[in-house]
Design a protein around this motif. Structure first.
Motif, mmCIF file in Angstrom:
data_model
loop_
_atom_site.group_PDB
_atom_site.id
_atom_site.type_symbol
_atom_site.label_atom_id
_atom_site.label_comp_id
_atom_site.label_asym_id
_atom_site.label_seq_id
_atom_site.Cartn_x
_atom_site.Cartn_y
_atom_site.Cartn_z
ATOM 1 N N LYS A 80 0.832 -1.202 0.000
ATOM 2 C CA LYS A 80 0.000 0.000 0.000
ATOM 3 C C LYS A 80 0.867 1.253 0.000
ATOM 4 N N PHE A 81 0.303 2.302 -0.588
ATOM 5 C CA PHE A 81 1.012 3.567 -0.655
ATOM 6 C C PHE A 81 1.144 4.199 0.736
ATOM 7 N N ARG A 82 2.284 4.860 0.934
ATOM 8 C CA ARG A 82 2.451 5.766 2.069
ATOM 9 C C ARG A 82 3.056 7.054 1.537
ATOM 10 N N PHE A 83 2.882 8.129 2.313
ATOM 11 C CA PHE A 83 3.282 9.449 1.841
ATOM 12 C C PHE A 83 4.084 10.174 2.922
ATOM 13 N N ALA A 84 5.227 10.711 2.510
ATOM 14 C CA ALA A 84 6.108 11.421 3.433
ATOM 15 C C ALA A 84 6.348 12.832 2.954
ATOM 16 N N ALA A 85 6.410 13.756 3.904
ATOM 17 C CA ALA A 85 6.801 15.130 3.609
ATOM 18 C C ALA A 85 8.122 15.392 4.307
ATOM 19 N N GLY A 86 9.021 16.047 3.590
ATOM 20 C CA GLY A 86 10.312 16.372 4.194
ATOM 21 C C GLY A 86 10.294 17.760 4.771
ATOM 22 N N GLY A 87 11.037 17.957 5.840
ATOM 23 C CA GLY A 87 11.028 19.256 6.502
ATOM 24 C C GLY A 87 12.380 19.925 6.465
ATOM 25 N N GLU A 88 12.365 21.230 6.420
ATOM 26 C CA GLU A 88 13.588 22.015 6.529
ATOM 27 C C GLU A 88 13.381 23.005 7.663
ATOM 28 N N ASP A 139 1.684 10.440 5.961
ATOM 29 C CA ASP A 139 1.949 9.359 6.917
ATOM 30 C C ASP A 139 3.183 9.623 7.753
ATOM 31 N N SER A 140 4.122 10.404 7.234
ATOM 32 C CA SER A 140 5.358 10.638 7.965
ATOM 33 C C SER A 140 5.925 12.006 7.630
ATOM 34 N N PHE A 141 6.769 12.496 8.528
ATOM 35 C CA PHE A 141 7.430 13.783 8.359
ATOM 36 C C PHE A 141 8.916 13.565 8.617
ATOM 37 N N MET A 142 9.746 13.942 7.638
ATOM 38 C CA MET A 142 11.164 13.628 7.680
ATOM 39 C C MET A 142 12.027 14.866 7.857
#
Length: 333
Positions: free
Chosen positions: A14-22, A46-49
């Motif tokens: 299944k798909f998951r979605f991540a956003a990256g942070g600065e 789903d996640s924050f990187m």
């Protein structure tokens, strides 16, 4: 998971979605960083990187501790830590603590480290690639033990651990997932041996410049095949991630792709090596470029999964809101 030759399988991941942070460390950047993570949670990611650089941004491990209490459900991770900045025993302690504070939401991403300038400015030795990969492999072995709350006895070429027990015990069992990113065959093979999540990046040349050819579907399939061969029986247990570098929402995919290609022909950023001239079709099929309506972008991502098995989609923080309408179109698939 889908095979790289496009053949059908019964249960794709299944798909998951991540956003990256600065997190810019000045002008309220640290507070803005927390706001970004909360916004990502609100938008359905789903996640924050968090990236790991010694420049003008927040420290990733301290930031994860803050996000652990500032968010409720979104998973928190690093994309990715530079192994040379921290001893693996110290990293394991910090990572386990974050996993406890967040209620078991940590995804620990780590790599060999690639920005020589940062190492030089900090006075940290920047070894040749083979040594950095050796050190990363030892770190991955040590983390695997300590993050399970076990006693570690390790005698390597670069690290030695003598009877240290992992503490605190993480909330996730058997341990928090470990992610490794790479674009070259050596890094991908190493990741295939140890990682739970592999970020399939575009390869670079010796100067650290991205190879333009690496964004094509064909080259991406080749990288996934490297992982498949190196992973063997554990391939189906590995989650494959990639990051979309450009999102263009439009009602005319082909015309926009032609304009993007024309713009590229006028000049490329200095961090990209032009080792091939792309076609419009290659731009439209690339996993790393998302062009079209929301429905067309969703279909493009389905196609990426069908051809590569990659299912964990990442976007940069500047395009987090632009991509958000695609998430409900793919959620649960």
């Amino acid at each position: 998971m889908s095979a790289t030759d496009g053949s059908a399988v019964t249960q794709p991941r299944k798909f998951r979605f991540a956003a990256g942070g600065e997190g810019n460390a000045e002008e309220g950047g640290a507070r803005r960083f927390v706001e970004l993570a909360r916004k990502a949670e609100e938008l359905g990611y789903d996640s924050f990187m968090i990236p790991d650089h010694l420049g003008n941004q927040v420290g990733p491990m301290a930031a994860l501790g803050a996000l652990a209490v500032a968010t409720d459900k979104i998973r928190l991770g690093t994309a990715v830590l530079a192994n040379g900045f921290r001893h693996p025993a110290i990293l394991a302690k910090d990572a386990a603590t974050v996993d406890v504070l967040s209620g078991g939401r940590l995804e620990l991403g780590i790599g060999a480290g690639w920005m020589k300038e940062e190492f030089d400015k900090a006075g940290i030795a920047y070894e040749r690639p083979g040594v950095r990969i050796e050190k990363l492999e030892e770190t991955l072995q040590i983390l695997d033990v300590l993050l399970r709350g076990r006693e570690c006895n390790f005698e390597g070429k670069h690290y030695r651990i003598d009877g240290l027990k992992g503490s605190p015990r993480p909330r996730q069992g058997p341990r928090p997932p470990i992610a490794v990113g790479g674009g070259g065959p050596k890094m991908l093979a190493l990741a295939a041996k140890y990682a739970d999540i592999i970020s399939v990046a575009t390869p670079t040349n010796r100067d650290g410049r991205l190879l333009l050819s690496g964004i094509t579907m064909g080259k991406t399939v080749e990288r996934v095949d490297v992982i498949r061969r190196a992973a063997g029986d554990r391939f189906d247990d590995i989650e494959l991630n990639w990051t979309i570098t450009m999102i263009l929402v439009t009602d005319d995919r082909e015309q926009t792709a032609e304009m993007a290609l024309a713009a590229l022909d006028q000049g490329f950023p200095p961090n990209i090596e032009v080792d091939v001239r792309l076609t419009v079709d290659e731009i439209l099929e690339s996993p790393y470029l998302a062009i079209g309506s929301y429905e067309e972008i969703a279909e493009q991502i389905r196609n990426v999964r069908a051809k590569t098995g990659m299912s964990y989609v990442g976007v940069f923080p500047t395009q987090m809101e632009a991509f958000a309408p695609v998430i409900p179109l793919l959620a649960g698939e």
